[in-house]
Scaffold this active site. Structure first.
Site, mmCIF file in Angstrom:
data_model
loop_
_atom_site.group_PDB
_atom_site.id
_atom_site.type_symbol
_atom_site.label_atom_id
_atom_site.label_comp_id
_atom_site.label_asym_id
_atom_site.label_seq_id
_atom_site.Cartn_x
_atom_site.Cartn_y
_atom_site.Cartn_z
ATOM 1 N N PRO A 84 -6.231 -5.641 -8.533
ATOM 2 C CA PRO A 84 -6.608 -6.178 -7.225
ATOM 3 C C PRO A 84 -5.871 -5.490 -6.089
ATOM 4 O O PRO A 84 -4.708 -5.116 -6.242
ATOM 5 C CB PRO A 84 -6.188 -7.642 -7.299
ATOM 6 C CG PRO A 84 -6.055 -7.930 -8.728
ATOM 7 C CD PRO A 84 -5.753 -6.663 -9.434
ATOM 8 N N CYS A 85 -6.575 -5.351 -4.999
ATOM 9 C CA CYS A 85 -6.053 -4.469 -3.964
ATOM 10 C C CYS A 85 -5.714 -5.181 -2.666
ATOM 11 O O CYS A 85 -5.374 -4.537 -1.695
ATOM 12 C CB CYS A 85 -7.106 -3.409 -3.691
ATOM 13 S SG CYS A 85 -8.735 -4.109 -3.409
ATOM 14 N N GLN A 86 -5.791 -6.510 -2.634
ATOM 15 C CA GLN A 86 -5.603 -7.218 -1.355
ATOM 16 C C GLN A 86 -4.361 -6.757 -0.609
ATOM 17 O O GLN A 86 -4.360 -6.589 0.594
ATOM 18 C CB GLN A 86 -5.486 -8.737 -1.577
ATOM 19 C CG GLN A 86 -6.795 -9.416 -1.806
ATOM 20 C CD GLN A 86 -7.203 -9.364 -3.280
ATOM 21 O OE1 GLN A 86 -6.673 -8.594 -4.059
ATOM 22 N NE2 GLN A 86 -8.171 -10.189 -3.630
ATOM 23 N N THR A 87 -3.275 -6.564 -1.364
ATOM 24 C CA THR A 87 -2.020 -6.291 -0.672
ATOM 25 C C THR A 87 -1.895 -4.844 -0.212
ATOM 26 O O THR A 87 -0.992 -4.504 0.520
ATOM 27 C CB THR A 87 -0.830 -6.648 -1.582
ATOM 28 O OG1 THR A 87 -0.984 -5.919 -2.786
ATOM 29 C CG2 THR A 87 -0.785 -8.119 -1.874
ATOM 30 N N PHE A 88 -2.792 -3.976 -0.667
ATOM 31 C CA PHE A 88 -2.749 -2.585 -0.206
ATOM 32 C C PHE A 88 -3.813 -2.315 0.845
ATOM 33 O O PHE A 88 -3.844 -1.269 1.457
ATOM 34 C CB PHE A 88 -3.062 -1.601 -1.349
ATOM 35 C CG PHE A 88 -2.185 -1.740 -2.545
ATOM 36 C CD1 PHE A 88 -0.856 -2.114 -2.438
ATOM 37 C CD2 PHE A 88 -2.694 -1.472 -3.798
ATOM 38 C CE1 PHE A 88 -0.058 -2.215 -3.563
ATOM 39 C CE2 PHE A 88 -1.894 -1.576 -4.922
ATOM 40 C CZ PHE A 88 -0.583 -1.950 -4.811
#
Ligand SMILES: C[S@@+](CC[C@H](N)C(=O)[O-])C[C@H]1O[C@@H](n2cnc3c(N)ncnc32)[C@H](O)[C@@H]1O
Length: 465
Positions: A84-88
């Site tokens: 998951p990429c939400q934080t990037f």
């Protein structure tokens, strides 16, 4: 026919897997041996497409789940996945949220999920690994970076180092230094700009293929969704009196009603073929507008009643019908408020709110400038109306929230889940499980299958060498 076995980690609604299943080179193909995913709706979607016995539903950080994956995947040839990429993400709250939110996201456990991906790679040791992520990962720095120089401290470099440490070659052909590629899905035939990092790694000790664009011209939004039947939204009427900037609408009452009815007339002309109901709707609304615009008192209640009559007509005439005979169950518009509908109509195709609020822009619109309901000191590009003749902007999981950055090129609404699915290059008959929000999330999170297919084919070529 020989098939390479694939393990898809963080499989979501199956975009990456679908692309791999579409790839072929001579008599070599892939089969999705197992897919690991935590989310209920995404797992339902996967079960439907790849078979329920192939889906492992669980948390990758859980030891029992990891053992199940390792035990059932000893002989897989390829591991693919996009943690998951939400934080990037360049688009999410990690960038634009409050300071507090950004601090909180720093400690988000999703930041380190990719480590579990590598733990599984290291145990299973398949011949090939494909790691996909958002471009924002490029600016992500390692936490403990005292001993490292600027390049080494990039998370993406550490990811490549990690792969090298466990025996993989990450180097890309015809380059001494490149280990990851940044690609735009639009360059591979997807009707959408979507820039992603791809790492292809192998244990054969050979250089990895470079993904080179295979299209001469970008595929535009019209190619992907231009032939779909028209959908008109239901317009919300509850609490209309306290809708932000409703006073601007009431002060320009006749103008707004005329904008609305003129737009319906234009749509009826454009989409008339095979849809006589649209003509009935447009003529009925036009007559209604002529009548109510004369009434000067109690405008808010007249507007409410007018919108309710319009809503009943849209329903009765089946113009936003998910159960209509065409069976496009996910091609249904969400509801919108009247202010947004007017903004959608008046924003020029291919333009956005930062342009209509900028007096120096050709798209400046004094009325829309007044109608804009959000704070102007941060983002002004809240509303984005797409062009027919360009690829769309990146389809985001965030579409589940309001979709205002995804306004249809000529219908007064945001993209339906089915339109998002086609813009992501999913097959026309691909069904997503879960409610509308769950569908938007699976679609927005996915690797576009067409991009997955190109990556799959590059690996098949390597295997055949
Ligand atoms: C970016 S999406 C992957 C999309 C997928 N590659 C595709 O092409 O459709 C990331 C997925 O990881 C799943 N996920 C998040 N945390 C997880 C965890 N701890 N264990 C397993 N899956 C997880 C999310 O539910 C989400 O579907």
């Amino acid at each position: 026919m020989r098939k390479l076995k694939v393990l898809d980690l963080f499989a979501g609604g199956g975009g990456f897997s679908t692309g791999f299943l579409q790839s072929k080179e001579d008599d070599l193909r892939f089969e999705i041996h197992r897919a690991l995913e935590i989310n209920d709706s995404a797992c339902d979607t996967l079960r439907n497409h790849i078979g329920k016995e192939r889906v492992i539903q669980g948390d990758i950080t859980d030891k029992t789940v990891k053992s199940e994956v390792i035990n059932s995947c000893k002989d897989v040839d390829v591991i693919i996945g996009g943690p998951p990429c939400q934080t990037f993400s360049l688009a999410g709250p990690a960038r634009s949220g409050s300071k507090e939110m950004r601090e909180k996201l720093k400690d988000d456990p999703r930041n380190t999920l990719y480590k579990h991906f590598f733990e599984l790679v290291s145990s299973i040791k398949p011949s090939y690994v494909v790691f996909e992520n958002v471009e924002g990962m490029l600016s992500k720095k390692a936490e403990d970076r005292n001993q490292l120089n600027a390049k080494q401290s990039q998370v993406i470099e550490l990811v490549c180092d990690e792969l090298e440490c466990i025996g993989y070659t990450t180097r890309i052909e015809a380059s001494l230094t490149e280990r990851f590629q940044v690609v735009n899905a639009a360059d591979f035939g997807v009707s959408q700009h979507r820039r992603r990092i791809i790492i292809i790694a192998n244990r054969l000790g050979v250089d990895n293929p470079r993904l080179v664009s295979n299209v001469r011209k970008h595929r535009d939004v019209k190619k992907a969704i231009g032939k779909l039947p028209i959908r008109l939204p239901k317009i919300t009427t509850n609490r209309l009196e306290i809708l932000k900037n409703i006073d601007v609408i009431l002060r320009n009452y006749e103008y707004c009603l005329e904008v609305f009815s003129r737009n319906l007339r234009e749509l009826a002309e454009r989409y008339f073929e095979g849809n006589e109901n649209l003509l009935i709707l447009s003529e009925t609304v036009e007559a209604d507008v002529q009548r109510i615009k004369q009434i000067k008192s109690d405008k808010i209640n007249h507007l409410k009643e007018f919108l309710e009559r319009y809503n009943s007509l849209v329903l009765d005439l089946g113009i936003n019908d998910k159960d209509s005979s065409d069976k496009l169950t996910s091609h249904q518009s969400r509801d919108h408020n009247f202010r947004d509908i007017i903004i959608f109509i008046l924003t020029k195709e291919g333009s956005n709110s930062s342009k209509f609020m900028n007096p120096l822009s050709d798209d400046y619109d004094k009325f829309l400038d007044k109608l804009y309901p959000y704070a102007r000191n941060k983002h002004k590009d809240t509303y984005v109306k797409h062009s027919w003749n360009k690829p769309s902007n990146t389809i985001l999981a965030h579409m589940e929230k309001d979709g205002l950055k995804f306004i249809h090129p000529d219908q007064p609404r945001t993209f339906t889940p089915y339109e998002a699915q086609l813009l992501q290059s999913f097959p026309k008959d691909y069904a997503f499980y879960g409610g509308r929000n769950a569908q938007y999330r699976q679609i927005g999170n996915a690797v576009p299958p067409l991009l997955g297919k190109v990556i799959g084919e590059a690996i098949l070529k390597l295997e055949m060498m």
